[in-house]
Design an enzyme around this catalytic site. Structure first.
Site, mmCIF file in Angstrom:
data_model
loop_
_atom_site.group_PDB
_atom_site.id
_atom_site.type_symbol
_atom_site.label_atom_id
_atom_site.label_comp_id
_atom_site.label_asym_id
_atom_site.label_seq_id
_atom_site.Cartn_x
_atom_site.Cartn_y
_atom_site.Cartn_z
ATOM 1 N N GLU A 182 0.806 -1.213 0.000
ATOM 2 C CA GLU A 182 0.000 0.000 0.000
ATOM 3 C C GLU A 182 0.844 1.271 0.000
ATOM 4 O O GLU A 182 0.327 2.368 0.202
ATOM 5 C CB GLU A 182 -0.959 0.001 1.192
ATOM 6 C CG GLU A 182 -1.978 -1.125 1.118
ATOM 7 C CD GLU A 182 -3.097 -0.981 2.126
ATOM 8 O OE1 GLU A 182 -3.061 -0.038 2.939
ATOM 9 O OE2 GLU A 182 -4.010 -1.809 2.110
ATOM 10 N N LYS A 314 -15.947 -1.230 3.483
ATOM 11 C CA LYS A 314 -15.314 -1.615 2.222
ATOM 12 C C LYS A 314 -16.429 -2.156 1.321
ATOM 13 O O LYS A 314 -16.932 -3.259 1.560
ATOM 14 C CB LYS A 314 -14.264 -2.706 2.443
ATOM 15 C CG LYS A 314 -13.073 -2.312 3.306
ATOM 16 C CD LYS A 314 -12.184 -3.525 3.539
ATOM 17 C CE LYS A 314 -10.902 -3.181 4.275
ATOM 18 N NZ LYS A 314 -10.114 -4.399 4.612
#
Length: 413
Positions: A182, A314
């Site tokens: 990430e 999410k």
């Protein structure tokens, strides 16, 4: 996704390296092509099943669109069509409807769901760990938040300084090994706590007082190193039960400016999550990710058990926009905070920046300060700020009545 009026929408499904066992399936083809990661089966789901079923539907009826998709695949994990097929289509419809209404996506979301839009407080990774960095450290994410900032761009500036200060410290000590999935630094540490020490030092190095304007957030992702109720910290060659892990995290909360902890125990340990919340819920934000998997029913059950006080949203974990919004609504009803989140396998899609803003969710977790698929989302928030205005940012004074404001004003020290 094309509409009869000529407007179009596009959605791109992300994927996750660290996944809850109860989240929607990311349908892949297997076999040799593209290392088994091809998505022809998911594309077939869209072309042969979902698209024909949606013909003639009103794109502004997001709930009706998503209900039609869900009727095609009643399996709990969407393993018939694939959660990647359903969420990409659901997001594409949302974009198309906003385009037809001639509104920015965040405004369409706010109007459609009756929410007041706000620019979210970012949660930004400095060190990657766990499944995001070859399990070089056991804790998955070491992040910073800047709730003391007055604008979104101020958060970006402060975070940039902390990020590069952390990299410089690690390079000087010979602890730098590149970047993780990430975009956070891929560390070489001798212990998990050394990451906390280094991050605190980086905050100090840029002239900030740790715990003042800048705080630390952790994603423990405890399910990733839990087997049969035992937690294995491989980096430190330590094995412990839930009580031992809770005690360890408690010592970190006492010693470092930690304001938020995600998945502190395994997803299959509701008693441990409730215990952790009883001990620390008044002091820190406790987020359920693998534990709640963006599921409204699970959020309601957790609230009844007094486990967690925040939920990660999410949309690909749920499979449709409507299910993600339902989890957000359940969080609001329970008095939980919401953190809209990206995945480790991200794309250049910026839907979540608009979703966090339009819902007024308050927080956005995207990953780090580098990698284009991460910066695309932060930059989209900056563009939204140009239209919505800097006063729409949730940081600074507007946080006086929230978890950060109470801690910063000394009520929970």
């Amino acid at each position: 996704m094309g509409l009869a009026c000529g407007h179009f929408g596009r959605g791109i499904a992300p994927s996750g390296a660290s996944r809850g066992t109860r989240e929607a399936i990311d349908l892949r083809d297997g076999g040799k092509a593209l290392r088994g990661m091809d998505v022809q089966r998911a594309l077939t789901s869209v072309q042969d099943s979902i698209a024909p079923a949606l013909l003639g539907h009103n794109a502004t009826d997001q709930a009706g669109i998503d209900a039609t998709i869900l009727a095609l695949d009643p399996s709990p994990l969407k393993d018939v069509l694939g959660g990647n097929a359903t969420v990409a289509t659901s997001m594409a419809v949302l974009h198309a409807a906003a385009a037809a209404a001639r509104k920015p996506l965040w405004r369409h979301i706010a109007d459609h769901y009756g929410q007041t839009p706000t620019l979210p407080l970012p949660e930004i990774q400095i060190f990657g760990g766990g499944a995001h960095a070859g399990r070089r450290v056991d804790i998955q994410d070491f992040m910073v938040m800047v709730p003391g900032a007055k604008t979104f761009d101020e958060v970006m500036e402060v975070t940039s300084e902390v990020y590069f200060a952390a990299g410089a410290i690690m390079k000087q000590k010979g602890r730098l090994a590149g970047v993780a999935d990430e975009g956070g630094w891929w560390p070489i540490f001798d212990s998990n706590e050394e990451a906390l020490e280094t991050l605190t030092l980086a905050i100090e190095k840029v002239g900030e007082k740790p715990g003042d304007r800048v705080v630390i957030s952790l994603d423990v992702a405890a399910s990733e190193f839990c087997t049969d109720g035992r937690y294995r910290l491989a980096l430190e060659d330590r094995d412990m039960g839930a009580d031992g892990l809770i005690d360890l995290l408690g010592t970190w909360i006492d010693s470092y400016p930690i304001a938020s902890i995600e998945d502190p125990v395994s997803e299959d340990d509701p008693a441990g999550m409730a215990k952790f919340t009883r001990r620390f819920g008044a002091r820190v934000q406790i987020i359920g990710d693998d534990y709640l998997v963006t599921n409204a029913k699970l959020v309601t059950e957790a609230a009844a058990q007094k486990a967690c006080n925040a939920v990660l949203i999410k949309v690909n974990q749920a499979g449709t926009i409507t299910e993600g919004v339902d989890a957000f609504k359940a969080a609001n009803a329970a008095g939980y905070r919401s953190v809209v989140s990206a995945r480790s396998g991200e794309t250049e899609d910026v839907t979540i920046s608009h979703l966090a803003t339009g819902l007024g969710a308050g927080q956005l977790k995207v990953g780090s300060f580098t990698r284009s698929e991460r910066m695309a989302k932060w930059n989209e928030c900056l563009r939204i700020q140009d239209t919505l205005g800097r006063d729409a940012f949730v940081g600074g004074a507007p946080l006086a009545n929230t978890w950060w404001g109470r801690k910063n004003n000394g009520e929970q020290r």
